[in-house]
Scaffold this motif. Structure first.
Motif, PDB file in Angstrom:
ATOM      1  N   ASP A 334      -0.866   2.447  -5.738  1.00  0.00           N
ATOM      2  CA  ASP A 334      -0.300   2.806  -7.040  1.00  0.00           C
ATOM      3  C   ASP A 334      -1.394   3.225  -8.021  1.00  0.00           C
ATOM      4  OD1 ASP A 334      -1.467   0.487  -8.094  1.00  0.00           O
ATOM      5  OD2 ASP A 334       0.403  -0.648  -8.142  1.00  0.00           O
ATOM      6  N   ASP A 335      -1.001   3.436  -9.275  1.00  0.00           N
ATOM      7  CA  ASP A 335      -1.934   3.965 -10.267  1.00  0.00           C
ATOM      8  C   ASP A 335      -2.976   2.943 -10.717  1.00  0.00           C
ATOM      9  OD1 ASP A 335      -0.094   2.371 -11.606  1.00  0.00           O
ATOM     10  OD2 ASP A 335      -0.112   3.601 -13.418  1.00  0.00           O
ATOM     11  N   GLU A 336      -2.832   1.688 -10.328  1.00  0.00           N
ATOM     12  CA  GLU A 336      -3.825   0.657 -10.634  1.00  0.00           C
ATOM     13  C   GLU A 336      -4.587   0.226  -9.392  1.00  0.00           C
ATOM     14  OE1 GLU A 336      -2.416  -2.576 -12.995  1.00  0.00           O
ATOM     15  OE2 GLU A 336      -1.182  -1.291 -14.273  1.00  0.00           O
ATOM     16  N   ASN A 337      -4.573   1.087  -8.371  1.00  0.00           N
ATOM     17  CA  ASN A 337      -5.303   0.858  -7.120  1.00  0.00           C
ATOM     18  C   ASN A 337      -4.801  -0.341  -6.331  1.00  0.00           C
ATOM     19  OD1 ASN A 337      -7.098   2.986  -6.691  1.00  0.00           O
ATOM     20  ND2 ASN A 337      -8.581   2.150  -8.137  1.00  0.00           N
ATOM     21  N   ARG A 338      -3.570  -0.753  -6.566  1.00  0.00           N
ATOM     22  CA  ARG A 338      -2.989  -1.822  -5.767  1.00  0.00           C
ATOM     23  C   ARG A 338      -2.342  -1.225  -4.522  1.00  0.00           C
ATOM     24  NH1 ARG A 338       0.162  -4.149 -10.924  1.00  0.00           N
ATOM     25  NH2 ARG A 338       0.670  -1.931 -10.878  1.00  0.00           N
ATOM     26  N   PHE A 352      11.604  -3.539   0.696  1.00  0.00           N
ATOM     27  CA  PHE A 352      10.787  -4.708   0.366  1.00  0.00           C
ATOM     28  C   PHE A 352       9.314  -4.346   0.537  1.00  0.00           C
ATOM     29  CE2 PHE A 352       8.798  -8.815   0.899  1.00  0.00           C
ATOM     30  CZ  PHE A 352       9.545  -9.675   0.093  1.00  0.00           C
ATOM     31  N   TYR A 353       8.507  -4.685  -0.477  1.00  0.00           N
ATOM     32  CA  TYR A 353       7.082  -4.338  -0.492  1.00  0.00           C
ATOM     33  C   TYR A 353       6.237  -5.576  -0.787  1.00  0.00           C
ATOM     34  CZ  TYR A 353       8.847   0.447  -1.225  1.00  0.00           C
ATOM     35  OH  TYR A 353       9.518   1.647  -1.117  1.00  0.00           O
ATOM     36  N   ASP A 354       5.075  -5.681  -0.134  1.00  0.00           N
ATOM     37  CA  ASP A 354       4.042  -6.647  -0.493  1.00  0.00           C
ATOM     38  C   ASP A 354       2.921  -5.903  -1.200  1.00  0.00           C
ATOM     39  OD1 ASP A 354       5.380  -8.772   0.881  1.00  0.00           O
ATOM     40  OD2 ASP A 354       4.557  -8.000   2.774  1.00  0.00           O
ATOM     41  N   ARG A 355       2.316  -6.541  -2.214  1.00  0.00           N
ATOM     42  CA  ARG A 355       1.265  -5.894  -2.998  1.00  0.00           C
ATOM     43  C   ARG A 355      -0.050  -6.662  -2.872  1.00  0.00           C
ATOM     44  NH1 ARG A 355       3.613  -5.675  -8.882  1.00  0.00           N
ATOM     45  NH2 ARG A 355       4.194  -7.797  -8.306  1.00  0.00           N
ATOM     46  N   TYR A 356      -1.156  -5.899  -2.817  1.00  0.00           N
ATOM     47  CA  TYR A 356      -2.479  -6.504  -2.659  1.00  0.00           C
ATOM     48  C   TYR A 356      -3.490  -5.806  -3.555  1.00  0.00           C
ATOM     49  CZ  TYR A 356      -0.434  -8.419   1.617  1.00  0.00           C
ATOM     50  OH  TYR A 356       0.377  -9.063   2.510  1.00  0.00           O
ATOM     51  N   SER A 357      -4.526  -6.569  -3.928  1.00  0.00           N
ATOM     52  CA  SER A 357      -5.660  -5.984  -4.632  1.00  0.00           C
ATOM     53  C   SER A 357      -6.576  -5.303  -3.618  1.00  0.00           C
ATOM     54  CB  SER A 357      -6.437  -7.060  -5.384  1.00  0.00           C
ATOM     55  OG  SER A 357      -7.175  -7.868  -4.470  1.00  0.00           O
ATOM     56  N   GLN A 358      -7.592  -4.623  -4.114  1.00  0.00           N
ATOM     57  CA  GLN A 358      -8.562  -3.977  -3.240  1.00  0.00           C
ATOM     58  C   GLN A 358      -9.328  -4.992  -2.395  1.00  0.00           C
ATOM     59  OE1 GLN A 358      -9.688  -0.438  -2.978  1.00  0.00           O
ATOM     60  NE2 GLN A 358      -7.583  -0.210  -3.693  1.00  0.00           N
ATOM     61  N   ASN A 359      -9.362  -6.244  -2.825  1.00  0.00           N
ATOM     62  CA  ASN A 359     -10.066  -7.294  -2.090  1.00  0.00           C
ATOM     63  C   ASN A 359      -9.126  -8.103  -1.202  1.00  0.00           C
ATOM     64  OD1 ASN A 359     -12.601  -6.692  -3.269  1.00  0.00           O
ATOM     65  ND2 ASN A 359     -12.001  -7.818  -5.113  1.00  0.00           N
TER      66      ASN A 359
END
Length: 403
Positions: A334-338, A352-359
């Motif tokens: 997405d637009d926040e690099n998630r 259904f979606y799971d979201r993660y940070s770059q780390n």
């Protein structure tokens, strides 16, 4: 207040914190220095735990035959949103890009049909870069055009990969490079095709165009293969039977650098750099989805309903189904690099979606309380943007905030 009551309150507070902390992550460093982040437990697709956000529509606009023609959409092919809430919509049928305010009221037409500056002849996608540059993919002319919010052309460039899809899925990274996937196979197309099962092998690339220098280059991503099954029908024409539950490689550009990759048969998502080095691995322990005998039988019966003369071929294809179904559907950033990881859900169930940070930090999951008309959604400025259709296939733009 008595001491036992204080203890009960303290214990409840600890329990509440533990419940809201989300799934536990197990971290370790792999021999090559990459970080492995494993989640033994993630929410199920029907869970109602705090980690799962139910994305509800708070704005829907469009019309079937209203007084304002700018609210009538023929065929939407892209929706983008600016930080001030302005919504840009590409109508493929009308060959127009229109702008709407945060309440869905028409503001202006940004691009129209034509061959002049800022005009499009046949566009199948738009992409907003910041709030000042709207890219439009004019695939009829193999060119990508950038305009300002009023439709004045700022720049254009020829597509580095001349391919066509229903929705444009090119991407720009944070270095100002435009990326598009490409593949090549040495296996020539043969007609008539060989009867039965055949396999084609591809070399996969992502090609990029550097807007600042004009350079075009590519990154090799490895080899992949696809299978097909062909047969000759009663009148001598060659037909193909669909192969169900086939896993595939899903690769997307990571705008901050490199790629996110996954094989859809397992919950294992890898972040690599452009040289192919693994930097991060995300794994999750989810139940395996097995292909059942009932599903194989249902496939055969579905084919025989229309083609009762090809039972042996249908049964052979049913036997070629893998034992395990894909568990992942797709990836996007997405637009926040998630990173958003879309899971496979049963037919008729909510996306259904799971979201993660770059780390690799788990940032919660999202379940859609509506059904998009297209599998792609766009997440910008804290909301989901896409479109839906009614029973008459009339399209409507929708927005669903994430908080």
């Amino acid at each position: 207040m008595s001491r036992p009551l204080l203890a009960i309150i303290a214990a409840a507070a600890v329990s509440s914190c533990a419940e809201s902390a989300g799934p536990t992550a197990l971290r370790e460093t792999l021999p090559n220095g990459a970080l492995l982040v494993r989640y033994p437990d993630l929410p199920a697709i029907d869970d109602t735990v705090p980690e799962v956000t139910e994305a509800q529509v708070d704005l829907q606009f469009g019309d079937l035959d209203g007084d304002d023609p700018n609210l009538i959409f023929g065929e939407i092919r892209g929706v983008q949103a600016a930080s001030d809430g302005t919504i840009y919509v590409l109508d493929y049928q009308a060959t127009e890009v229109r702008a709407y305010d945060p309440d869905g009221r028409y503001l202006r037409t940004v691009a129209r049909r034509g061959e002049g500056p800022g005009e499009i002849t046949e566009a199948n996608g738009i992409l907003l870069s910041g709030d000042t540059l709207l890219w439009m993919n004019d695939h009829a002319r193999w060119v990508i055009i950038g305009v300002d919010p009023d439709g004045n052309e700022v720049r254009r460039f020829d597509k580095p990969v001349r391919s066509y899809g229903y929705i444009w899925d090119g991407v720009f990274d944070q270095r100002g490079r435009y990326w598009r996937d490409d593949s090549h196979s040495d296996d020539g197309i043969v007609y008539p095709p060989p009867p039965g099962l055949s396999t084609r092998t591809y070399r996969d690339y992502y090609k990029f165009h550097d807007l600042s220098s004009g350079a075009v280059d590519s990154v090799f991503l490895g080899e992949s293969s696809s299978r097909s099954y062909s047969y000759e029908d009663a009148v001598g024409l060659w037909q193909f039977l669909p192969l169900m539950f086939e896993a595939e490689e899903s690769i997307v550009v990571n705008p901050s650098g490199g790629f996110w990759r996954a094989n859809t048969a397992e919950y294992r998502v890898v972040r690599t750099n452009e040289e192919g080095d693994t930097l991060l691995v995300i794994e999750a322990g989810l139940p395996v989805l097995r292909v059942t005998d009932e599903e194989r039988d249902a496939y055969v019966e579905g084919i025989l309903e229309h083609r009762p003369d090809i039972r042996s071929e249908a049964e052979e294809v049913a036997g070629l189904m893998p034992d395990i179904k894909p568990i992942l559907a797709s990836l996007f950033v997405d637009d926040e690099n998630r990173l958003w990881v879309k899971r496979v859900t049963p037919e008729g169930a909510a996306a259904f979606y799971d979201r993660y940070s770059q780390n690799g930090d788990y940032l919660g999951s999202v379940r859609l309380a509506f059904t998009p008309a297209w599998s792609r959604i766009w997440v910008q400025h804290g909301a989901i943007y896409t479109w839906v259709t009614d029973q008459m296939d009339v399209p409507y733009v929708v927005r669903a905030p994430l908080s």
